[in-house]
Design an enzyme around this catalytic site. Structure first.
Site, PDB file in Angstrom:
ATOM      1  N   HIS A  20       0.816  -1.227   0.000  1.00 62.34           N
ATOM      2  CA  HIS A  20       0.000   0.000   0.000  1.00 62.34           C
ATOM      3  C   HIS A  20       0.854   1.284   0.000  1.00 62.34           C
ATOM      4  O   HIS A  20       0.779   2.108  -0.911  1.00 62.34           O
ATOM      5  CB  HIS A  20      -0.879   0.041   1.253  1.00 62.34           C
ATOM      6  CG  HIS A  20      -1.725  -1.154   1.488  1.00 62.34           C
ATOM      7  ND1 HIS A  20      -2.855  -1.429   0.773  1.00 62.34           N
ATOM      8  CD2 HIS A  20      -1.621  -2.159   2.400  1.00 62.34           C
ATOM      9  CE1 HIS A  20      -3.419  -2.527   1.218  1.00 62.34           C
ATOM     10  NE2 HIS A  20      -2.687  -3.000   2.204  1.00 62.34           N
TER      11      HIS A  20
HETATM   12  C1  BDR Z   1      -2.951   0.784   5.305  1.00 66.12           C
HETATM   13  O1  BDR Z   1      -3.153   0.312   6.634  1.00 66.12           O
HETATM   14  C2  BDR Z   1      -1.943  -0.141   7.188  1.00 66.12           C
HETATM   15  O2  BDR Z   1      -2.109  -1.411   7.723  1.00 66.12           O
HETATM   16  C3  BDR Z   1      -0.907  -0.101   6.084  1.00 66.12           C
HETATM   17  O3  BDR Z   1       0.342   0.296   6.603  1.00 66.12           O
HETATM   18  C4  BDR Z   1      -1.453   0.915   5.121  1.00 66.12           C
HETATM   19  O4  BDR Z   1      -1.049   2.224   5.465  1.00 66.12           O
HETATM   20  C5  BDR Z   1      -3.636  -0.155   4.333  1.00 66.12           C
HETATM   21  O5  BDR Z   1      -4.988  -0.274   4.637  1.00 66.12           O
END
Ligand code: BDR
Ligand code: CA
Length: 305
Positions: A234
């Site tokens: 992400h």
């Molecule tokens: C986001 O949530 C966190 O778990 C990850 O680091 C990312 O920023 C994805 O949903």
């Protein structure tokens, strides 16, 4: 032209890779790293951010920030990132935290930076909201805000909501209303940046960089995702957008986040088809050239210490 940025994060496995990608990139001057509780509690995210920054060399200040959302209770994502936030991968301890809390540090940078700052938010939006709330005039000093948050469809923490948006929707609403250009990296975009065993093997083979190998160890140790054929990377997408916008396509949309206590808490309503009549307030990234993205990531991380 060098872009001056502040990264607000909650490391976090993919946050670690995003930080290393930014710190490896000469197009970006990382002025500060600010940290919130998110994937794990603040004590761990701060320890991790300091270790990640130190392993990359340099001396970027790392500031502690909010340990909980503006409203509601704090919930971590340890099932995804492990109890330590880095899937059990040990890094050498980092330099001590810089003095001053995150929101104060962001405001100080906005006030004094010679160039307008780009704010990159890859965790709950609490620190960014606090910075903007207490001195809204400083928003004029923001070049752009890039957030990894939200989804136009299903969430990943509730059926309705993505983790960062759900962690502090009130803060996200404040940031979305700030009037500066905002780009959103949503779950639909990051579902195109999937880490697979063969991609990890290709990354590992690039160099013997300690950061690159730590990144590969962290990614290899991640629990297999339930709903995708690979692990979505992400947060590095938010950094890659600043480096190689040609790898992405998207459109301007009206975006609103649902607050309150109901089932929809944290849902981002993203009007991709202009059905609401509301004016666009964010650019939504929709498509990613995944091979180009992983090539960029490997090339940059391989050059780190
Ligand atoms: C986001 O949530 C966190 O778990 C990850 O680091 C990312 O920023 C994805 O949903
Ligand atoms: Ca994150």
């Amino acid at each position: 032209m060098t872009r001056h940025i502040v990264i607000d994060c909650d490391p976090g496995t993919d946050d670690a890779v995003a930080l290393w990608l930014a710190l490896a990139s000469p197009e970006l001057a990382v002025e500060a790293i600010t940290v919130a509780g998110g994937n794990v509690g603040l004590e761990r995210t701060l320890t991790n951010a300091r270790a990640i920054a130190s392993l990359a060399g340099g001396a970027v200040p790392v500031h502690a920030g909010a340990g909980r959302p503006l409203l509601g209770r704090f919930t971590s994502a340890e099932t995804v990132h492990g109890p330590d936030g880095l899937n059990g991968v040990k890094l050498p301890p980092g330099r001590p935290p810089a003095p001053g809390l995150a929101a104060d540090a962001i405001r100080a940078r906005l006030r004094t930076s010679t160039d307008p700052l780009t704010l990159v938010g890859i965790g709950p939006a609490t620190n960014l909201a606090l910075a903007l709330a207490t001195e809204p005039a400083l928003a004029a000093r923001i070049a752009e805000i890039v957030l990894m948050t939200g989804a136009w469809g299903e969430g990943n923490v509730t059926p309705a909501a993505e983790f960062n948006a759900w962690s502090d929707p009130e803060a996200l609403a404040m940031v979305l209303a700030c009037g500066r250009p905002i780009t959103l990296v949503t779950l639909e975009l990051t579902a195109q940046a999937l880490v697979t065993p063969s991609r990890i093997a290709a990354l590992r083979g690039r160099s013997d960089s300690a950061c690159l190998h730590a990144a590969c160890d962290i990614l290899a140790a991640a629990p297999p995702p339930a709903r995708l054929p690979g692990l979505p990377l992400h947060d590095p997408c938010a950094i890659a957008w600043l480096l190689r916008p040609d790898l992405f396509s998207g459109r301007d949309c009206a975006v609103r986040v649902e607050a309150g206590d109901g089932e929809g808490r944290g849902r981002t309503h993203i009007d991709r088809w202009q059905l609401s009549g509301r004016p666009a307030n964010a650019h939504i990234l929709e498509r990613l050239d995944a091979d180009g993205f992983f090539d960029l990531l490997g090339q940059r991380l391989a050059a780190l210490p």
